[in-house]
Design an enzyme around this catalytic site. Structure first.
Site, PDB file in Angstrom:
ATOM      1  N   TYR A   1      -1.678  -1.144  10.597  1.00  0.00           N
ATOM      2  CA  TYR A   1      -1.752  -1.193   9.134  1.00  0.00           C
ATOM      3  C   TYR A   1      -0.455  -0.677   8.519  1.00  0.00           C
ATOM      4  O   TYR A   1       0.117  -1.293   7.616  1.00  0.00           O
ATOM      5  CB  TYR A   1      -2.939  -0.356   8.682  1.00  0.00           C
ATOM      6  CG  TYR A   1      -3.273  -0.455   7.211  1.00  0.00           C
ATOM      7  CD1 TYR A   1      -3.965  -1.553   6.715  1.00  0.00           C
ATOM      8  CD2 TYR A   1      -2.916   0.548   6.318  1.00  0.00           C
ATOM      9  CE1 TYR A   1      -4.301  -1.650   5.380  1.00  0.00           C
ATOM     10  CE2 TYR A   1      -3.241   0.469   4.986  1.00  0.00           C
ATOM     11  CZ  TYR A   1      -3.930  -0.634   4.511  1.00  0.00           C
ATOM     12  OH  TYR A   1      -4.243  -0.726   3.180  1.00  0.00           O
TER      13      TYR A   1
ATOM     14  N   SER B   1       0.857  -1.181   0.000  1.00  0.00           N
ATOM     15  CA  SER B   1       0.000   0.000   0.000  1.00  0.00           C
ATOM     16  C   SER B   1       0.891   1.228   0.000  1.00  0.00           C
ATOM     17  O   SER B   1       2.090   1.151   0.315  1.00  0.00           O
ATOM     18  CB  SER B   1      -0.886   0.001   1.255  1.00  0.00           C
ATOM     19  OG  SER B   1      -1.506   1.248   1.463  1.00  0.00           O
TER      20      SER B   1
END
Length: 269
Positions: free
Chosen positions: A153, A140
């Site tokens: 995350y 990401s």
């Protein structure tokens, strides 16, 4: 069939997190280009829907569990006879700052975002080395930069890039290629839920307006569609990318090139 399709057709690919979002789009694109696709994940219903639609194989399981990961690879090989590539796309949340993240939440985030990829690829390595295979690890933009209040995350996605590099270094001599993809905002069910939450908190009228707000300083001024990520994955698992390994491919509409302290100066242009 054109030459590019010929370089992809016939490969067998395992896509984790293949039931929705980027994973489902990847599975559809690879199948469209003649690859044999297995989709894995924890939710059986969406996996079966995707597999039925593309003529693939659904393998429900928790890829953060060593036994499930090994069984998934075994089932793919039993069904198709081989495994040529893994797209490690499974992921999850981790949306709190460090001081507000308890042990259970931390472990859950690392399992979902890092351990799934580690255990899937580890289980697949014998097949990948046998078949001169490839791996695409979906990280990401959060694997390169830190957003507010997303400790688990952010750390998990950063670690995926480290996993990509160590795999590429160690298994390159066995002709296994490993690359990472770092998407920015992509219109997926997970991102839609985030936009709905953001819109409510910020007093924004709609999901589309929320996407507009979070991409207003992105050079392309929009989020991506899952199919745009799928086209990159397709390139990375095909022989067209035969000399690319250990790379981190950023697909974020240009977000990572923006010098944030200069954003206020846009009014002068």
């Amino acid at each position: 069939m054109n030459g590019a399709e010929g370089q992809a057709a016939g490969k067998t690919v395992l896509v984790t997190g293949g039931g929705t979002g980027i994973g489902a789009a990847v599975a559809a694109r690879l199948a469209q280009d003649g690859m044999r696709v297995a989709v894995a994940g924890r939710r059986e219903a969406p996996l079966k829907e995707v597999a039925g639609r593309i003529g693939g194989l659904a393998v429900p399981g928790d890829m953060a569990d060593s036994d499930d990961a090994a069984e998934t690879v075994r089932r793919v090989v039993d069904h198709y006879g081989r495994l040529d590539a893994v797209v490690a796309n499974a992921g999850g949340h981790g949306f709190s700052p460090v001081g507000e993240t308890d042990d259970q939440s931390w472990a859950g985030s690392i399992n979902a975002n890092l351990t799934t990829a580690f255990k899937t690829v580890r289980a697949a390595l014998p097949e990948l080395t046998r078949n001169r295979g490839s791996v695409v690890i979906v990280s990401s933009l959060a694997g390169l930069f830190a957003g507010p209040g997303v400790a688990g995350y952010t750390v998990g996605k950063h670690a995926l890039i480290g996993l990509t590099k160590t795999l590429a270094r160690d298994y390159g001599p066995a002709n296994v290629r490993v690359n990472a993809l770092c998407p920015g905002w992509v219109r997926t069910p997970m991102a839609d839920a985030e936009m709905d939450e953001f819109a409510q908190a910020a007093g924004i009228a709609s999901r589309d307006e929320a996407y507009g707000k979070v991409t207003e300083h992105v050079p392309l001024r929009r989020p991506a569609q899952p199919e745009e990520m799928a086209s990159i994955v397709r390139f990375l698992v095909s022989d067209e990318s035969s000399y690319i390994t250990g790379a981190t491919i950023v697909a974020d509409g240009g977000a990572h090139i923006v010098d944030l302290p200069t954003v206020p100066f846009e009014v002068l242009n």
